[in-house]
Structure formats: C-alpha cells, structure tokens
Design an enzyme around this catalytic site. Structure first.
Site, PDB file in Angstrom:
ATOM      1  N   CYS A 194      -0.665  15.729 -11.292  1.00 26.05           N
ATOM      2  CA  CYS A 194       0.307  15.344 -12.331  1.00 26.05           C
ATOM      3  C   CYS A 194       1.183  14.155 -11.925  1.00 26.05           C
ATOM      4  CB  CYS A 194       1.166  16.550 -12.734  1.00 26.05           C
ATOM      5  SG  CYS A 194       2.388  17.029 -11.502  1.00 26.05           S
TER       6      CYS A 194
ATOM      7  N   CYS B 288       1.986  14.414  -6.440  1.00 30.04           N
ATOM      8  CA  CYS B 288       0.952  15.373  -6.805  1.00 30.04           C
ATOM      9  C   CYS B 288      -0.297  14.603  -7.238  1.00 30.04           C
ATOM     10  CB  CYS B 288       1.441  16.275  -7.940  1.00 30.04           C
ATOM     11  SG  CYS B 288       0.125  17.345  -8.562  1.00 30.04           S
TER      12      CYS B 288
ATOM     13  N   SER C  10      -6.811  -7.763   9.687  1.00 32.27           N
ATOM     14  CA  SER C  10      -8.221  -8.128   9.806  1.00 32.27           C
ATOM     15  C   SER C  10      -8.676  -8.954   8.600  1.00 32.27           C
ATOM     16  CB  SER C  10      -9.090  -6.871   9.922  1.00 32.27           C
ATOM     17  OG  SER C  10      -8.882  -6.031   8.806  1.00 32.27           O
TER      18      SER C  10
ATOM     19  N   ALA D  99       1.097 -10.117  18.220  1.00 28.93           N
ATOM     20  CA  ALA D  99       2.047 -10.480  17.166  1.00 28.93           C
ATOM     21  C   ALA D  99       3.441 -10.852  17.715  1.00 28.93           C
ATOM     22  CB  ALA D  99       2.160  -9.321  16.180  1.00 28.93           C
TER      23      ALA D  99
ATOM     24  N   HIS E 217       0.814  -1.227   0.000  1.00 24.86           N
ATOM     25  CA  HIS E 217       0.000   0.000   0.000  1.00 24.86           C
ATOM     26  C   HIS E 217       0.844   1.273   0.000  1.00 24.86           C
ATOM     27  CE1 HIS E 217      -3.630  -2.435   1.779  1.00 24.86           C
ATOM     28  NE2 HIS E 217      -3.421  -2.665   0.501  1.00 24.86           N
TER      29      HIS E 217
HETATM   30  P1  OAD Z   1      -6.982  -3.449  10.582  1.00 23.28           P
HETATM   31  O1  OAD Z   1      -6.991  -2.264  11.468  1.00 23.28           O
HETATM   32  O2  OAD Z   1      -8.151  -3.700   9.712  1.00 23.28           O
HETATM   33  O3  OAD Z   1      -6.800  -4.759  11.471  1.00 23.28           O
HETATM   34  C1  OAD Z   1      -5.841  -4.878  12.477  1.00 23.28           C
HETATM   35  C2  OAD Z   1      -5.845  -6.312  12.966  1.00 23.28           C
HETATM   36  O4  OAD Z   1      -4.787  -6.448  13.904  1.00 23.28           O
HETATM   37  C3  OAD Z   1      -7.126  -6.739  13.673  1.00 23.28           C
HETATM   38  O5  OAD Z   1      -7.523  -8.003  13.181  1.00 23.28           O
HETATM   39  C4  OAD Z   1      -6.709  -6.836  15.146  1.00 23.28           C
HETATM   40  O6  OAD Z   1      -7.414  -7.862  15.843  1.00 23.28           O
HETATM   41  C5  OAD Z   1      -5.251  -7.172  15.021  1.00 23.28           C
HETATM   42  N1  OAD Z   1      -4.404  -6.753  16.152  1.00 23.28           N
HETATM   43  C6  OAD Z   1      -4.475  -5.635  16.909  1.00 23.28           C
HETATM   44  N2  OAD Z   1      -3.460  -5.576  17.772  1.00 23.28           N
HETATM   45  C7  OAD Z   1      -2.713  -6.691  17.584  1.00 23.28           C
HETATM   46  C8  OAD Z   1      -1.519  -7.205  18.166  1.00 23.28           C
HETATM   47  N3  OAD Z   1      -0.857  -6.580  19.141  1.00 23.28           N
HETATM   48  N4  OAD Z   1      -1.039  -8.375  17.692  1.00 23.28           N
HETATM   49  C9  OAD Z   1      -1.693  -9.049  16.712  1.00 23.28           C
HETATM   50  N5  OAD Z   1      -2.800  -8.610  16.129  1.00 23.28           N
HETATM   51  C10 OAD Z   1      -3.314  -7.451  16.548  1.00 23.28           C
HETATM   52  O7  OAD Z   1      -5.608  -3.379   9.753  1.00 23.28           O
HETATM   53  P2  OAD Z   1      -5.210  -4.075   8.385  1.00 23.28           P
HETATM   54  O8  OAD Z   1      -5.673  -5.483   8.326  1.00 23.28           O
HETATM   55  O9  OAD Z   1      -3.779  -3.811   8.183  1.00 23.28           O
HETATM   56  O10 OAD Z   1      -5.454   0.181   3.742  1.00 23.28           O
HETATM   57  O11 OAD Z   1      -6.036  -3.207   7.361  1.00 23.28           O
HETATM   58  C11 OAD Z   1      -5.860  -3.419   5.998  1.00 23.28           C
HETATM   59  C12 OAD Z   1      -5.884  -2.124   5.244  1.00 23.28           C
HETATM   60  O12 OAD Z   1      -7.063  -1.374   5.578  1.00 23.28           O
HETATM   61  C13 OAD Z   1      -4.777  -1.158   5.589  1.00 23.28           C
HETATM   62  O13 OAD Z   1      -3.600  -1.407   4.877  1.00 23.28           O
HETATM   63  C14 OAD Z   1      -5.349   0.143   5.163  1.00 23.28           C
HETATM   64  C15 OAD Z   1      -6.675  -0.010   5.848  1.00 23.28           C
HETATM   65  O14 OAD Z   1      -7.633   0.873   5.513  1.00 23.28           O
HETATM   66  C16 OAD Z   1      -5.380   1.316   3.085  1.00 23.28           C
HETATM   67  O15 OAD Z   1      -5.099   2.370   3.614  1.00 23.28           O
HETATM   68  C17 OAD Z   1      -5.675   1.158   1.644  1.00 23.28           C
END
Ligand code: OAD
Length: 240
Positions: A128, A125, A185, A227, A117
């Site tokens: 452009c 920009c 997630s 994690a 990402h």
């Molecule tokens: P999320 O915020 O959707 O999910 C975070 C996950 O981490 C959840 O399943 C939590 O249960 C888990 N979690 C929280 N703390 C934790 C810990 N200490 N150890 C292990 N797990 C833990 O984040 P992403 O899955 O990364 O995209 O979201 C995917 C994408 O959605 C991101 O890259 C971003 C977002 O909008 C864009 O910006 C396009």
C-alpha cells in the site's frame, strides 16, 4: 593527476555538479556493490535489489538490507564526503546527486542534495506504500494497515525514479561548468547519463575513481585516486 586545462576549468567554474556512488563511502568502511567485498553471500546486487528478488524471497532481501544498515549505522563521513562539503565554499553553486542510500552526504550538511536512490533508513509498505521509519527487526515486518511486507524506501532495479527528482537531476547536470564523478562504476542508468548530458551541454567532466570505468573514454579526464585523495587534489587547486 589533473591537467592544467582541468585545473583552469575548476578554478573558473561557477557551478559544479557532482555525482557520487558507493566508492565515495568505501573509505567509511561501507562495501561497494561491485568491487571487492561487495557481494553478500554470493548474491549479485541485481538479485537482491529488485522487485523480482523481493517477491521471490522477501526475508532474504530484508536480511541483506539489515546487514547493510548495520554497517552504515556504525559508519561516519570520511575525507571524501567532507571534501565535497568544503567545495561548497569555493563555488557559487555546488549540486550533489548521490546514488548512495547511506544518508552520509545529508549528515555533512550538503545544501543542494538529491538522494537519487532513496534512503536505507526509510521504509514503506510494498503493497500500500504507507511510509515507515527505521525498523531494526531481524524478521521482515508487515504493514499494520494492509498486512503487506515492509521494504526499504529505495529505488530498485526495474523501478523508476520519481519524475520531479529526475528532472531536477538533469537541470543540475545541464547547469554544470564542471561535472565531477566520484566513486561510481557508471553502469547504472539513468545516473550514468548525467555526466554525458552535462558534457553535451558544455561541462568539463572529471572522474575520481580507483579504477577506469565504462564512462572513462567518454569524459575529459580521470583522476586515478581514492575519493578522499581526489577531493584533496580538487580543493588544492583553489590554494594556488
Ligand atoms: P559500484 O559498486 O557499482 O561501483 C563502485 C565504484 O567505486 C567502482 O567504480 C570502484 O572502482 C570505485 N571505488 C571503490 N573504492 C573507491 C575509493 N576508495 N575511492 C574512489 N573510488 C572507489 O557502485 P555505484 O556506482 O554506486 O543501485 O553503483 C550504482 C548503483 O548500483 C547503486 O546505487 C545501487 C547499485 O546496485 C541500486 O541499489 C538501485
């Protein structure tokens, strides 16, 4: 907890591919998107991280990114990032695909890394496409060539990931003997399709997360731990 089958698959794996999400950086103090503390001023991330959101209120989006950049600037790698780096010593090939834009995996020196990402400290920009480095101004900056607004060089909802990066991600997923999902997630595509594609191609898929996710029923097992602890469990397998 990890099953004996899972331990055996890890021990024998020559290729491990990891998909990380915001949860891997949670222990560095960086808020996740959807969990506790993830919401900024009550805006859902989809409203801020999208071209529609930017067109509607570019200054608001810029301020959200400033908030996140300031947190990330102060953050360091945690035991989960470092555990992933250590895993490189135990397998022939370790591939890491991250959805995070915080650049922390890169800082730890991961050899095979895809920042799916983008990176929050790069800008471009909106009009452009001219690239810019890190900018700290509180007011949204404008391009000195075309006058367009400058935005972070990250992939937003509704935008496509460059084809070559996506292709490499699928290649790494297909090669995996074991596929690890760490702190995601699993609801954002195409990233969420990588573990499923890996499994179709014979990988054993293990998730490390504090909670079960939408992907949990479709994979082999879940380690319900933060994690850092999950990565310790994986690394300890090589000691026995
Ligand atoms: P999320 O915020 O959707 O999910 C975070 C996950 O981490 C959840 O399943 C939590 O249960 C888990 N979690 C929280 N703390 C934790 C810990 N200490 N150890 C292990 N797990 C833990 O984040 P992403 O899955 O990364 O995209 O979201 C995917 C994408 O959605 C991101 O890259 C971003 C977002 O909008 C864009 O910006 C396009």
């Amino acid at each position: 907890m990890l099953s004996e089958i899972g331990k055996d698959r890890i021990k024998k794996a020559k290729v491990i591919t990891i998909l990380t999400g915001a949860g891997v950086s949670a222990e560095s103090g960086i808020p996740t998107f959807r969990g506790e503390g993830g919401l900024w001023k009550n805006y859902p991330p989809e409203d801020l991280a999208s071209p529609e959101g930017f067109k509607k209120n570019p200054q608001l989006v810029w301020e959200w990114y400033n908030w996140r950049r300031n947190i990330i600037r102060k953050a360091d790698s945690n035991k989960a990032h470092l555990g992933i780096k250590k895993l490189e010593n135990n397998v022939d090939n370790l591939y890491v695909i991250t959805q995070n834009v915080d650049g922390i995996h890169k800082k730890t020196g991961i050899k095979n890394l895809i920042e799916l990402h983008g990176n929050i400290f790069r800008n471009k920009c909106y009009k452009c496409g001219r690239p810019f480095g890190d900018i700290t101004s509180e007011e949204i900056p404008v391009c000195d060539v075309c006058g367009g607004y400058i935005r972070p060089d990250v992939v937003w909802f509704g935008e496509t990931i460059p084809a070559n990066i996506l292709e490499r991600s699928y290649k790494w997923s297909k090669r995996a003997d074991v596929f690890l999902l760490v702190g995601t997630s699993g609801i954002v595509y195409p990233a969420a399709s990588f573990p499923l594609y890996a499994k179709e191609n014979g990988a054993y898929v293990i998730e490390i997360n504090k909670e079960k996710t939408v992907l949990s029923p479709h994979i082999n097992e879940t380690i319900l731990e933060p994690a850092s602890e999950g990565m310790k469990i994986i690394l300890d397998i090589y000691k026995s």
